[in-house]
Every structure is written in structure tokens, then in C-alpha cells.
Design an enzyme around this catalytic site. Structure first.
Site, mmCIF file in Angstrom:
data_model
loop_
_atom_site.group_PDB
_atom_site.id
_atom_site.type_symbol
_atom_site.label_atom_id
_atom_site.label_comp_id
_atom_site.label_asym_id
_atom_site.label_seq_id
_atom_site.Cartn_x
_atom_site.Cartn_y
_atom_site.Cartn_z
ATOM 1 N N SER A 60 -1.288 27.328 16.221
ATOM 2 C CA SER A 60 -2.399 28.144 16.721
ATOM 3 C C SER A 60 -3.603 28.213 15.795
ATOM 4 O O SER A 60 -4.614 28.834 16.148
ATOM 5 C CB SER A 60 -1.912 29.565 17.037
ATOM 6 O OG SER A 60 -1.212 29.573 18.252
ATOM 7 N N LYS A 66 -6.817 27.321 17.400
ATOM 8 C CA LYS A 66 -7.698 28.261 18.108
ATOM 9 C C LYS A 66 -8.985 28.558 17.348
ATOM 10 O O LYS A 66 -9.957 29.054 17.944
ATOM 11 C CB LYS A 66 -6.950 29.572 18.403
ATOM 12 C CG LYS A 66 -5.794 29.419 19.394
ATOM 13 C CD LYS A 66 -5.141 30.760 19.689
ATOM 14 C CE LYS A 66 -4.055 30.661 20.745
ATOM 15 N NZ LYS A 66 -2.792 30.089 20.223
ATOM 16 N N SER A 92 -3.053 35.890 19.438
ATOM 17 C CA SER A 92 -2.843 34.442 19.572
ATOM 18 C C SER A 92 -2.424 34.052 20.986
ATOM 19 O O SER A 92 -1.558 33.191 21.176
ATOM 20 C CB SER A 92 -1.808 33.944 18.551
ATOM 21 O OG SER A 92 -2.002 32.577 18.276
ATOM 22 N N LYS A 106 -6.599 33.600 10.787
ATOM 23 C CA LYS A 106 -5.772 33.167 11.924
ATOM 24 C C LYS A 106 -4.395 32.729 11.463
ATOM 25 O O LYS A 106 -4.240 32.039 10.466
ATOM 26 C CB LYS A 106 -6.448 32.006 12.670
ATOM 27 C CG LYS A 106 -5.741 31.602 13.958
ATOM 28 C CD LYS A 106 -5.910 32.648 15.043
ATOM 29 C CE LYS A 106 -5.002 32.440 16.247
ATOM 30 N NZ LYS A 106 -3.599 32.812 15.987
#
Length: 239
Positions: free
Chosen positions: A24, A27, A84, A190
Site C-alpha cells: 500500500s 497509494k 489504507s 503511509k
């Protein structure tokens, strides 16, 4: 990797050019393209978009958590970065440029100075048609610095431990270092996890006017990831 953004030279690096799955962390590039579209006024924060059910049982789904199908771009952006949510990322990508979004991700990576080792396979980090998003710590540092530099407002979202979306549903951060408050001044950035990628985190914090970015990839557990980031942040600010 550990870097103080005032310097071009990393404080610490190890395996920084190793190509690995990034889950992720993908992202962050989706976030970059969303913010770019908002600034160009080709999409607005108040626009409402639908979510689609994701076939992948491992997917983090905003729709599954809330049972609500329609959200503003603002809510989807927050859900993508804070909890997420994979369906949020895919919905944003579909709206901006459904057929070309992944191509645009890879083109933007090249444009901002990431190496040819970085290859995006989806907007969310889930495998798509057998394609896995891969990168290096060095390239992820390039992206993180540009994201914060070009769109500092992203930190207004990534700094939150929770966020209230429409109809009062509350989502919570996947960043346990942020949630615990164990690093002063942390405001992003993140997390990522898949079986292939392990537990990953790009973390950033400001103390005494200086920003440190830490990138850790492939930890075995969430706890190990948190400990690594706390240790590396402490090291970064001590230099």
C-alpha cells in the site's frame, strides 16, 4: 533509509536500491495524482463517487466497514491514506483516468526522478492481472519528498489518528507509531502490508523545525516495524 530533508545525503541507508514489493505504499503515488488533479481543477473534493466491491478477500474495504457506497473525494482520499482502503484508491483512480491511471503513475514516477526499477501495477497496491507494484527505498524517498514539497496539505490527512467520514463513521490509522504518539511531531506518511512485501512504513516527523523521513521495508511484524521506525527516527533527530 533515514534522511533529514535539509540534506541530500542520507543519515543511514541499507539496501536502498533493492527492488521489493511495496504493497500500500503504492497509494502515495495515487495520492500525488489525486492532489495534482485537484490543483488542476479536473476533480473537486466535494464530488461524490461510488465504491465497487473488490474481489480480493485481502483487500481493505471502506464499503465493507461502513456499508455505504457513495463518498466524497475528500472522504475517499482520507480513507485511502488513513485506513489504507483499497476500494477508495481504486475509485479515485477510476474517476481521474480509469484506462490510463497505471500508465500515468509510471510516467509520473519517471517525471519526478524515480528510477526505472519502480513499476506500479495498480492504484491501491493490490496485485492486478498478476502485476505487483515494486520499488526501492531510494525511489520511495524521492516520491515522499516530492509529495510533501509539492502538496504539503497531504500532511493534514496523514497526521490524523482517526477521521470522521460521512454519516459519522470513524476510521482509524494503520500507523501504530502515530497512534501511540511514540515519536514527537510525526505527521505521516503511509503504511503497507502484504505477505510478499512484509510490514512497511514511510514515516516522517518534524522536531525543532527539522523534518526527518524514515523508510523501512519488509519487517516481519507490525511491532517490529514500529520499533524500527522509532529507533531510526531517534537516530535521525540525534544527528
Amino acid at each position: 533509509m533515514v534522511i533529514n530533508t535539509k540534506s541530500e545525503e542520507p543519515i543511514f541507508k541499507k539496501g536502498e536500491n533493492e527492488v521489493v514489493p511495496i504493497a500500500s505504499l503504492t497509494k502515495l503515488m495515487t495520492a500525488y495524482l489525486v492532489l495534482e488533479a485537484v490543483h488542476k481543477k479536473t476533480i473537486s473534493w466535494s464530488e461524490v463517487l461510488p465504491l465497487k466491491r473488490l474481489d480480493d478477500p485481502r483487500a481493505v474495504s471502506l464499503y465493507a466497514q461502513t456499508g455505504t457506497k457513495y463518498y466524497t473525494v475528500q472522504d475517499l482520499f482520507a480513507a485511502m491514506l488513513i485506513m489504507s482502503a483499497n476500494d477508495a484508491a481504486e475509485a479515485l483512480a477510476e474517476r481521474i483516468d480509469g484506462t490510463n491511471f497505471i500508465k500515468n503513475m509510471n510516467a509520473k514516477a519517471k517525471a519526478i526522478g524515480m528510477s526505472s526499477e519502480t513499476k506500479y501495477g495498480s492504484a491501491s497496491g493490490l496485485d492486478e492481472a498478476g502485476e505487483t507494484s515494486v520499488s526501492t527505498a531510494n525511489d520511495l524517498l524521492t516520491l515522499s519528498k516530492r509529495l510533501i514539497q509539492d502538496f504539503p496539505e497531504v500532511l493534514d490527512i496523514t497526521s490524523r489518528t482517526e477521521y470522521v467520514i460521512q454519516k459519522g463513521s470513524t476510521i482509524h490509522t494503520t500507523n501504530q507509531v502515530l497512534a501511540k504518539g511514540s515519536v514527537d511531531g510525526m505527521d505521516g506518511l503511509k503504511t503497507g502490508f502484504t505477505d510478499q512485501a512484509g510490514y512497511c512504513l514511510i514515516a516522517t516527523a518534524v522536531q525543532n523545525g527539522e523534518r526527518v523521513i524514515v523508510i523501512t521495508l519488509g519487517s516481519k511484524t507490525d511491532g517490529a516495524r514500529a520499533k524500527a521506525v522509532e529507533k531510526l527516527m531517534d537516530y535521525g533527530f540525534s544527528k
